[in-house]
Scaffold this motif. Sequence first.
Motif, PDB file in Angstrom:
ATOM      1  N   ARG A   1       4.837  -1.533 -10.752  1.00 55.85           N
ATOM      2  CA  ARG A   1       3.943  -0.379 -10.871  1.00 55.85           C
ATOM      3  C   ARG A   1       4.153   0.507  -9.659  1.00 55.85           C
ATOM      4  N   GLY A   2       3.996   1.795  -9.875  1.00 52.35           N
ATOM      5  CA  GLY A   2       4.111   2.733  -8.765  1.00 52.35           C
ATOM      6  C   GLY A   2       5.521   3.283  -8.623  1.00 52.35           C
TER       7      GLY A   2
ATOM      8  N   GLY B   1       0.815  -1.208   0.000  1.00 53.08           N
ATOM      9  CA  GLY B   1       0.000   0.000   0.000  1.00 53.08           C
ATOM     10  C   GLY B   1       0.848   1.257   0.000  1.00 53.08           C
ATOM     11  N   ALA B   2       0.236   2.362  -0.394  1.00 44.88           N
ATOM     12  CA  ALA B   2       0.922   3.657  -0.394  1.00 44.88           C
ATOM     13  C   ALA B   2       1.413   3.981   1.013  1.00 44.88           C
ATOM     14  N   GLY B   3       2.656   4.416   1.103  1.00 43.69           N
ATOM     15  CA  GLY B   3       3.237   4.803   2.388  1.00 43.69           C
ATOM     16  C   GLY B   3       3.767   3.654   3.218  1.00 43.69           C
TER      17      GLY B   3
END
Length: 88
Positions: free
Chosen positions: A69-70, A49-51
């Motif tokens: 990805r990301g 997850g983000a963060g």
Amino acid sequence: MSASRQDVHNSNVPALCQSCEARHNGMCGVLNADELLAFAKHTRVVRHGAGEELLSEGASITAYSNVMRGVVKLIKTLADGRRQIVGL
């Protein structure tokens, strides 16, 4: 007579590697088909997850990863507690 072109459709590259976006980059790009097959046996997909922290400073490195990805943000925590971005 010329040799036929080898690509993912007519070579012995593992099926898992054929559709991988990182196949021709990084470590995977220098491995032959047998090495890719051995490497693929230890491959898994992990979503973060983000963060979410992936590895903390000073921790032992136990795995190799490709970011598919990301973006990964690499930070250094300074002695006074501030965080400095040192890479993306």
